[in-house]
Design a protein around this motif. Structure first.
Motif, PDB file in Angstrom:
ATOM      1  N   LEU A  18       0.815  -1.206   0.000  1.00  0.00           N
ATOM      2  CA  LEU A  18       0.000   0.000   0.000  1.00  0.00           C
ATOM      3  C   LEU A  18       0.849   1.257   0.000  1.00  0.00           C
ATOM      4  O   LEU A  18       0.487   2.258  -0.595  1.00  0.00           O
ATOM      5  N   ALA A  21       3.734   1.788  -3.809  1.00  0.00           N
ATOM      6  CA  ALA A  21       3.370   2.201  -5.151  1.00  0.00           C
ATOM      7  C   ALA A  21       3.267   3.720  -5.187  1.00  0.00           C
ATOM      8  O   ALA A  21       2.532   4.317  -4.433  1.00  0.00           O
ATOM      9  N   HIS A 141      -2.840  -1.567  -7.250  1.00  0.00           N
ATOM     10  CA  HIS A 141      -2.797  -0.289  -6.533  1.00  0.00           C
ATOM     11  C   HIS A 141      -3.606   0.746  -7.320  1.00  0.00           C
ATOM     12  O   HIS A 141      -3.384   0.919  -8.512  1.00  0.00           O
ATOM     13  N   SER A 143      -4.251   4.644  -7.686  1.00  0.00           N
ATOM     14  CA  SER A 143      -3.578   5.872  -7.328  1.00  0.00           C
ATOM     15  C   SER A 143      -4.390   7.075  -7.779  1.00  0.00           C
ATOM     16  O   SER A 143      -4.823   7.150  -8.924  1.00  0.00           O
TER      17      SER A 143
END
Length: 146
Positions: A18, A21, A141, A143
């Motif tokens: 977590l 990235a 992930h 973002s």
């Protein structure tokens, strides 16, 4: 993909995934991850144990995001596992030890995206394999800029 059987290791891996990235909201260009302006940190809050916070100090990587053609986007990074600092010498030594992350046997963590998908005008989903502690785990992930 392998799965980690040790709950403490799994918690630390999840925290790393977590935190590691990088943010990907950039124009269509290739960028090097700048270690002076980037932090790969983690926080593990295990029930019955104090929260462990730390960071990896030695890493390098590249980011290329193209919102118009997401298939051309890519993220990759390599972390030197021994650069971990958990804030206290004894905690750092324990996390680096064979009891936890066994960094002497597994000196690097590597990620290379397999795909980058545009979710909105400012968000992407990065998917790919992360090799960590001799295992390759799938990392997903999402973002968004903060």
């Amino acid at each position: 993909m392998a799965q980690c059987q040790n709950p403490r290791q799994a918690a630390l891996i999840a925290a790393f995934l977590l935190a590691a990235a990088p943010s990907l909201a950039v124009a269509a260009e290739s960028l090097r991850i700048n270690p002076q302006k980037t932090r790969i940190g983690f926080e593990v809050d295990a029930i019955g144990w104090p929260t462990t916070k730390g960071a990896f100090k030695d890493f390098q990587g590249n980011i290329k995001v193209d919102f118009d053609e997401p298939a051309k986007s890519a993220v990759s990074f390599v972390v030197q596992a021994d650069s971990l600092d958990a804030g206290a010498t004894s905690v750092t030594a324990f996390v680096k030890s064979a009891s936890m992350l066994n960094m002497a046997a597994f000196p690097e963590m590597r990620f290379r995206s397999g795909s980058v998908e545009k979710l909105s005008e400012s968000a992407v989903r990065v998917t790919g394999p992360l090799t960590f502690m001799g295992q390759t785990l799938s990392l997903i992930h999402i973002s968004e800029p903060t």
